[in-house]
Design an enzyme around this catalytic site. Structure first.
Site, mmCIF file in Angstrom:
data_model
loop_
_atom_site.group_PDB
_atom_site.id
_atom_site.type_symbol
_atom_site.label_atom_id
_atom_site.label_comp_id
_atom_site.label_asym_id
_atom_site.label_seq_id
_atom_site.Cartn_x
_atom_site.Cartn_y
_atom_site.Cartn_z
ATOM 1 C CD GLU A 74 43.853 39.152 28.062
ATOM 2 O OE1 GLU A 74 43.575 39.125 29.286
ATOM 3 O OE2 GLU A 74 43.034 38.893 27.164
ATOM 4 C CG HIS A 134 44.784 30.678 36.273
ATOM 5 N ND1 HIS A 134 43.699 29.923 35.898
ATOM 6 C CD2 HIS A 134 44.328 31.950 36.389
ATOM 7 C CE1 HIS A 134 42.632 30.689 35.810
ATOM 8 N NE2 HIS A 134 42.983 31.933 36.101
#
Length: 334
Positions: free
Chosen positions: A57, A126
């Site tokens: 990321e 998540h």
């Protein structure tokens, strides 16, 4: 269209109009994204403009900084908002600061998209709602749509904006309208907003809230999934509430909020994120500062718990219509 289809269409509309737009992230190319929001883009626009990135990321955000400074318009996807933290330093130190540190010589025309929030039984890593970590950073715009119509129009507006935009997409309402109850039909408002997504180019302006239900007794401020929860609670309990969908957290449409609270004299704020230091706290302070002499009761908040996301108790964790009812009764009784 559902929200996924609307977001996908926004990409296509803009990529056809502007050859400088590139889309990339983990699995967004050949696979079309884990939620299929980028499905078909690589086939239509080729691997030079829609491609897969390594699981890094920080690398995804860092390369987007270089692309934006060079003159491209990167639209990057962080597969889940929970994964954005390795790229947080790049966002805070480079993305948000570039226009200022170069005295306006370089801008950062980039969008960082990410599915966020719970509702798909994704567990602790998540399902997080980290929007307040980004609303606190000067130089960033933060968007959270609640309908397919807004998702497409806001994403197009974000891509056209010369500054960086964090675009959080509520997973719980990805596949269709939702009214706060996962086991019953949707509200007429949600159905209407899902059915009216136009073809082609249009924008929903950043920084403009929408009054989705007019009322006289209390103002409810919400965004993303919580707009649907608020509407469900109001309809279930026959409360004459004015429900405002913020749509954009930064810049915030404080004028619409102020006008509504001055009319109703009461305010309740709903967020899915944990309570402490959430964006609802900032909203409550702004309402108190601007509407103190109009308030008939303390500003209320209904939020997630101050705990890591509890996978086994997901639907208990969510601020649902029952908790909204309790909070509304308290605000109305004071």
């Amino acid at each position: 269209m559902n929200m996924i289809q609307a977001i996908n269409d926004a990409h296509k509309v803009m990529m056809r109009r502007d050859p400088d737009i590139v889309v990339y992230g983990e699995d967004v190319g050949f696979f079309g994204g884990v939620f299929r929001a980028t499905e078909g883009l690589q086939k239509e626009f080729g691997k030079q403009r829609c491609f897969d990135a390594p699981i890094s990321e920080g690398g995804i955000v860092g390369t987007a900084v270089g692309m934006a400074a060079y003159g491209l318009k990167p639209v990057i996807e962080i597969q889940f908002a929970d994964y954005i933290y390795p790229g947080y330093d790049q966002i805070v130190s480079e993305v948000a600061k570039m226009r200022y540190r170069t005295a306006g010589e370089w801008s950062m025309p980039m969008v960082i998209r990410s599915p966020y929030g719970g509702g798909i039984f994704g567990g602790q890593t998540h399902s997080q709602s980290p929007e307040s970590l980004f609303t606190h950073i000067a130089g960033l715009k933060v968007v959270v749509p609640s309908t397919p119509y807004d998702a497409k129009g806001l994403l197009i507006a974000a891509i056209e904006d010369p500054d960086p935009v964090i675009f959080f997409e509520p997973k719980r309402i990805y596949n269709g309208p939702f009214d706060g109850h996962h086991d019953r039909p949707v509200t007429p408002w949600a159905r209407h907003k899902a059915s009216e997504v136009p073809e082609g180019h249009y924008t929903v302006p950043l920084g403009k809230a929408e009054i989705v239900r007019e009322g006289e007794e209390v103002t409810i401020l919400a965004y993303g999934t919580m707009v649907h929860v608020a509407l469900a609670a109001v309809e279930d309990n026959k409360i004459d509430a004015e429900v405002i969908d913020l749509r954009t957290l930064v810049p915030l449409d404080i004028e619409t909020i102020e006008k509504s609270v001055q009319k109703t004299g009461r305010c309740l704020i709903a967020q899915e994120a944990p309570r402490t230091s959430g964006f609802a706290s900032e909203l409550a302070t702004l309402v108190q500062e601007r509407c103190f002499y109009n308030l008939e009761a303390p500003v209320g908040r209904v939020t997630g718990w101050d705990t890591p996301y509890p996978h086994a108790y997901e639907w208990t964790y969510f601020p649902g219509p029952k908790r909204m009812k309790t909070a509304l009764q308290k605000v109305m009784a004071d």
